[in-house]
Design a protein around this motif. Structure first.
Motif, mmCIF file in Angstrom:
data_model
loop_
_atom_site.group_PDB
_atom_site.id
_atom_site.type_symbol
_atom_site.label_atom_id
_atom_site.label_comp_id
_atom_site.label_asym_id
_atom_site.label_seq_id
_atom_site.Cartn_x
_atom_site.Cartn_y
_atom_site.Cartn_z
ATOM 1 N N HIS A 1 0.825 -1.200 0.000
ATOM 2 C CA HIS A 1 0.000 0.000 0.000
ATOM 3 C C HIS A 1 0.864 1.256 0.000
ATOM 4 C CE1 HIS A 1 -2.299 3.309 1.930
ATOM 5 N NE2 HIS A 1 -3.286 2.847 1.145
ATOM 6 N N ASP A 2 1.886 1.271 0.833
ATOM 7 C CA ASP A 2 2.779 2.437 0.895
ATOM 8 C C ASP A 2 3.449 2.678 -0.452
ATOM 9 O OD1 ASP A 2 2.163 2.737 3.561
ATOM 10 O OD2 ASP A 2 4.005 1.786 4.295
ATOM 11 N N ALA A 3 3.937 1.614 -1.079
ATOM 12 C CA ALA A 3 4.626 1.742 -2.361
ATOM 13 C C ALA A 3 3.662 2.203 -3.453
ATOM 14 C CB ALA A 3 5.268 0.417 -2.740
ATOM 15 N N GLU A 4 2.463 1.633 -3.473
ATOM 16 C CA GLU A 4 1.479 2.020 -4.489
ATOM 17 C C GLU A 4 1.070 3.476 -4.334
ATOM 18 O OE1 GLU A 4 -0.717 -2.251 -5.444
ATOM 19 O OE2 GLU A 4 -1.562 -0.901 -3.911
ATOM 20 N N GLU A 5 0.918 3.912 -3.119
ATOM 21 C CA GLU A 5 0.542 5.304 -2.856
ATOM 22 C C GLU A 5 1.650 6.258 -3.312
ATOM 23 O OE1 GLU A 5 0.117 6.873 1.318
ATOM 24 O OE2 GLU A 5 -2.024 6.864 0.744
ATOM 25 N N ALA A 6 2.883 5.913 -3.015
ATOM 26 C CA ALA A 6 4.016 6.748 -3.412
ATOM 27 C C ALA A 6 4.145 6.798 -4.937
ATOM 28 C CB ALA A 6 5.299 6.204 -2.801
ATOM 29 N N LEU A 7 3.973 5.665 -5.582
ATOM 30 C CA LEU A 7 4.094 5.617 -7.034
ATOM 31 C C LEU A 7 3.017 6.451 -7.711
ATOM 32 C CD1 LEU A 7 5.665 4.392 -9.405
ATOM 33 C CD2 LEU A 7 4.082 2.456 -9.361
ATOM 34 N N GLU A 8 1.807 6.378 -7.199
ATOM 35 C CA GLU A 8 0.705 7.170 -7.763
ATOM 36 C C GLU A 8 1.000 8.659 -7.629
ATOM 37 O OE1 GLU A 8 -2.670 7.765 -9.904
ATOM 38 O OE2 GLU A 8 -1.658 5.866 -9.484
ATOM 39 N N ASN A 9 1.558 9.058 -6.507
ATOM 40 C CA ASN A 9 1.933 10.452 -6.288
ATOM 41 C C ASN A 9 2.980 10.896 -7.311
ATOM 42 O OD1 ASN A 9 2.301 13.008 -4.981
ATOM 43 N ND2 ASN A 9 4.086 12.170 -3.937
ATOM 44 N N TYR A 10 3.964 10.033 -7.552
ATOM 45 C CA TYR A 10 5.011 10.355 -8.525
ATOM 46 C C TYR A 10 4.416 10.500 -9.925
ATOM 47 C CZ TYR A 10 9.088 9.699 -5.478
ATOM 48 O OH TYR A 10 10.049 9.852 -4.510
ATOM 49 N N LYS A 11 3.538 9.590 -10.301
ATOM 50 C CA LYS A 11 2.938 9.635 -11.638
ATOM 51 C C LYS A 11 2.153 10.919 -11.858
ATOM 52 C CE LYS A 11 0.712 5.846 -12.710
ATOM 53 N NZ LYS A 11 -0.071 4.589 -12.498
ATOM 54 N N ILE A 12 1.346 11.295 -10.876
ATOM 55 C CA ILE A 12 0.538 12.514 -10.990
ATOM 56 C C ILE A 12 1.441 13.736 -11.114
ATOM 57 C CG2 ILE A 12 -1.052 14.034 -9.740
ATOM 58 C CD1 ILE A 12 -2.307 11.449 -8.549
ATOM 59 N N THR A 13 2.478 13.785 -10.306
ATOM 60 C CA THR A 13 3.396 14.927 -10.330
ATOM 61 C C THR A 13 4.120 15.026 -11.663
ATOM 62 O OG1 THR A 13 3.732 14.773 -7.942
ATOM 63 C CG2 THR A 13 5.380 16.002 -9.206
ATOM 64 N N VAL A 14 4.651 13.899 -12.138
ATOM 65 C CA VAL A 14 5.411 13.902 -13.390
ATOM 66 C C VAL A 14 4.520 14.289 -14.570
ATOM 67 C CG1 VAL A 14 6.632 12.419 -15.046
ATOM 68 C CG2 VAL A 14 7.164 12.285 -12.612
ATOM 69 N N GLN A 15 3.328 13.726 -14.621
ATOM 70 C CA GLN A 15 2.426 14.053 -15.726
ATOM 71 C C GLN A 15 2.039 15.527 -15.699
ATOM 72 O OE1 GLN A 15 -0.490 11.021 -14.864
ATOM 73 N NE2 GLN A 15 0.315 9.611 -16.401
ATOM 74 N N GLY A 16 1.875 16.076 -14.511
ATOM 75 C CA GLY A 16 1.576 17.499 -14.387
ATOM 76 C C GLY A 16 2.731 18.364 -14.873
ATOM 77 N N LEU A 17 3.940 18.003 -14.503
ATOM 78 C CA LEU A 17 5.119 18.765 -14.928
ATOM 79 C C LEU A 17 5.328 18.682 -16.439
ATOM 80 C CD1 LEU A 17 7.598 17.809 -12.055
ATOM 81 C CD2 LEU A 17 6.604 20.070 -12.470
ATOM 82 N N LEU A 18 5.101 17.511 -17.009
ATOM 83 C CA LEU A 18 5.258 17.361 -18.457
ATOM 84 C C LEU A 18 4.264 18.247 -19.207
ATOM 85 C CD1 LEU A 18 5.722 13.494 -18.782
ATOM 86 C CD2 LEU A 18 7.453 15.238 -19.185
ATOM 87 N N GLY A 19 3.079 18.391 -18.650
ATOM 88 C CA GLY A 19 2.067 19.234 -19.271
ATOM 89 C C GLY A 19 2.421 20.707 -19.272
ATOM 90 N N GLN A 20 3.342 21.085 -18.406
ATOM 91 C CA GLN A 20 3.746 22.491 -18.306
ATOM 92 C C GLN A 20 4.921 22.843 -19.219
ATOM 93 O OE1 GLN A 20 4.447 23.458 -14.159
ATOM 94 N NE2 GLN A 20 2.640 22.309 -13.507
ATOM 95 N N VAL A 21 5.579 21.819 -19.760
ATOM 96 C CA VAL A 21 6.763 22.076 -20.593
ATOM 97 C C VAL A 21 6.338 22.400 -22.032
ATOM 98 C CG1 VAL A 21 8.920 21.133 -21.496
ATOM 99 C CG2 VAL A 21 8.165 20.558 -19.174
#
Length: 556
Positions: A536-556
């Motif tokens: 659960h901890d790993a899945e939660e962390a990974l989901e956070n990373y995915k959301i952040t990265v996709q958001g940053l890519l959208g800003q470039v």
């Protein structure tokens, strides 16, 4: 010469293949630019691209030009003047292989070419067995059916590394005329290697056995996804006494991949046919190899349900099984080496070091693992090599990833665990409980064509100048492989890798993110690895990373 001039030179050439000429005549201006704006390049696996007319496409003329350049490299080595060739099931693969053989033969080079399609690791084995100076494999691996490619190997059966590739590329680039390259497809320099040679390779594969298991009750459902694995895997498993059930509709050598939605074991839709058959016949394990049989994908039945294993999980399981069983038998050497890549799960490092083995980390691309394996000859023992994208090598009698070996080892592993009343999922749980719950995922940003290339360059430039920051995660290290430097708070140090357009961000908690343009496909790959105390901890962390990265890519 701009792309219009290149186009005119091709379309007006009297010797141009009629089908390719018609394709040129039907092109729009945009299609002309895509087909001619560059000469097709060597990437992480040699040449790979769309088939069709043009200098930026895979066709008989770009194959001949590449082969003439490679032949000049071979002749300059002043060795045996021998090259091995094989090919997969793709459209034109046999024709491209035969033409490459003809070009080499015209240069006085002996060619050992398979009379029928055979896997990439088989080609690597041929190079070593026939003491060749190099090898050529015509394949686009797991790419869609519109692609084909051209992998080039050195005298050890390893894909050529950058220092050699640069020499070959220089030779290729010196060839301006695509249409006046000599070839002799009926030359006495061409030696056809028939199916009798299979025995040599398969006997070598059988030497990786660890446990001699008398009972093999599991039902193994296998698919080659229409590719080369069908020539090797069912025979191997049957000879070893395993109950293998092939997906007959996908055993057919089909360049159109008619019975599967995908030729890539990284995609779950590639398993649909095999999974349906496994459910029908009561299968225990689903094994799927890509068209050139250097990658293996796996599904495992556990408590009545099938579970999909990632490439990282399969690699970690295989390494743990090999080392734990060999330790039990007193077979762990003092100077053993395990090889991994900078985008593969940290579990590999954790497992290997726990068995007191040395770990060497390379860039993505199995050629770098092959190069490392060569470097330890005489001073170390090769134990295992892997990368995250379903590629591994159990024994280095070949020097490329080998799905035939992987199938054998996964079959033995699953059977051994069954004898203990467990499955591979139980073994994976043991690994996580021992080393921590590591979870990885790769995001693929598909960006084709000229505009896609510009977009990838813009993203890489942005993150080279702006850190990839994750909320509440402290960056402790940044590897810029293009600049060959590592940043830490203590300063900047040199990075011991070949230069490559790769960025890796390390965070305090042991997680990391890598940005890397693919060398074989028009995409940007973003690799992420996290670790947690629980799933659960790993899945939660990974989901956070995915959301952040996709958001940053959208800003470039």
């Amino acid at each position: 010469m701009d792309y219009i001039q290149k186009y005119q030179a091709w379309v007006n050439n009297n010797t141009l293949d009629a089908t390719l000429k018609q394709e040129l005549l039907n092109m729009t201006d945009a299609q002309k630019e895509e087909a001619f704006y560059v000469d097709i390049e060597f990437g992480t696996g040699g040449i790979r691209g769309l088939m069709g007319a043009g200098t930026n496409r895979v066709n008989v003329y770009t194959i001949m030009r590449a082969t003439l350049g490679f032949s000049r490299y071979i002749l300059n080595q002043n060795r045996n003047k021998r090259v091995a060739i094989s090919y997969d099931n793709r459209l034109n693969s046999y024709a491209f292989a035969k033409r490459a053989a003809g070009v080499l033969a015209a240069q006085g080079i002996d060619v050992f070419i398979t009379s029928a399609l055979r896997p990439t690791p088989y080609l690597s084995y041929m190079v070593r067995h026939f003491d060749c100076d190099g090898g050529i494999m015509i394949t686009a691996s797991h790419n869609p059916k519109a692609y084909n490619g051209y992998k080039v190997y050195d005298e050890t059966g390893c894909q050529i590394v950058p220092r050699i590739a640069n020499i070959v590329i220089s030779e290729i680039q010196s060839i301006d005329d695509y249409f006046n390259i000599d070839f002799e497809e009926t030359s006495p320099f061409i030696h056809w290697v028939d199916e009798s040679f299979d025995e040599h390779y398969l006997e070598a594969v059988k030497t990786i056995q660890i446990e001699d298991l008398p009972n093999k009750p599991l039902k193994l459902v296998y698919s080659p996804l229409h590719g080369t694995g069908g020539t090797m895997v069912p025979r191997l498993l049957k000879e070893l006494g395993y109950k293998v059930i092939p997906v007959e509709s996908q055993m057919v050598n089909d360049p159109n991949f008619g019975a599967t939605q995908s030729s890539n074991p990284e995609e779950k839709i590639a398993y649909d046919g095999a999974l349906a058959l496994a459910k029908e016949v009561g299968g225990d394990l689903v094994l799927v190899t890509d068209p050139d049989a250097d990658r293996l994908g796996v599904m495992v039945k556990h408590q009545g349900k099938f579970h999909f294993l990632s490439g990282n999980q399969t690699a970690a399981l295989t390494l743990y099984y090999i080392l734990s069983r060999k330790q039990e038998k007193g077979l762990i050497p003092d100077n053993g080496y395990v090889f991994t890549t900078n985008v593969t799960t940290p579990l590999i490092d954790k497992i290997a070091t726990s068995f007191k083995l040395k770990v060497e980390t390379t860039l993505t691309g199995f050629k770098f693992i092959g190069e490392k394996a060569r470097a330890i000859e005489g001073k170390g023992v090769y134990m295992f090599g892997c990368e995250e994208s379903y590629g591994s090598l159990v024994s280095d009698f070949v020097r490329d990833k080998d799905a035939v070996q992987a199938v054998y080892m996964l079959s033995e592993m699953a059977t051994y665990m069954h004898s203990q009343g467990k499955t591979l999922i139980d073994l994976l749980t043991t690994v996580y409980n021992t080393y921590g719950y590591f979870l990885e995922e790769t995001l693929n940003l598909n960006l084709s064509g000229i505009e896609g290339k510009k977009r990838i360059e813009a993203i890489m430039t942005y993150f080279r100048n702006n850190r990839l920051s994750i909320k509440n995660k402290e960056i402790v290290q940044i590897d810029d492989v293009l600049k060959l430097q590592t940043w830490r708070k203590t300063g900047i140090e040199a990075l011991d890798y070949p230069s490559s357009n790769v960025l890796k961000f390390y965070y305090r908690d042991g997680s990391w993110i890598v940005l890397r343009p693919s060398g074989t496909e028009p995409k940007l790959k973003i690799y992420m690895s996290v670790v947690g105390n629980t799933k659960h901890d790993a899945e939660e962390a990974l989901e956070n990373y995915k959301i952040t990265v996709q958001g940053l890519l959208g800003q470039v």
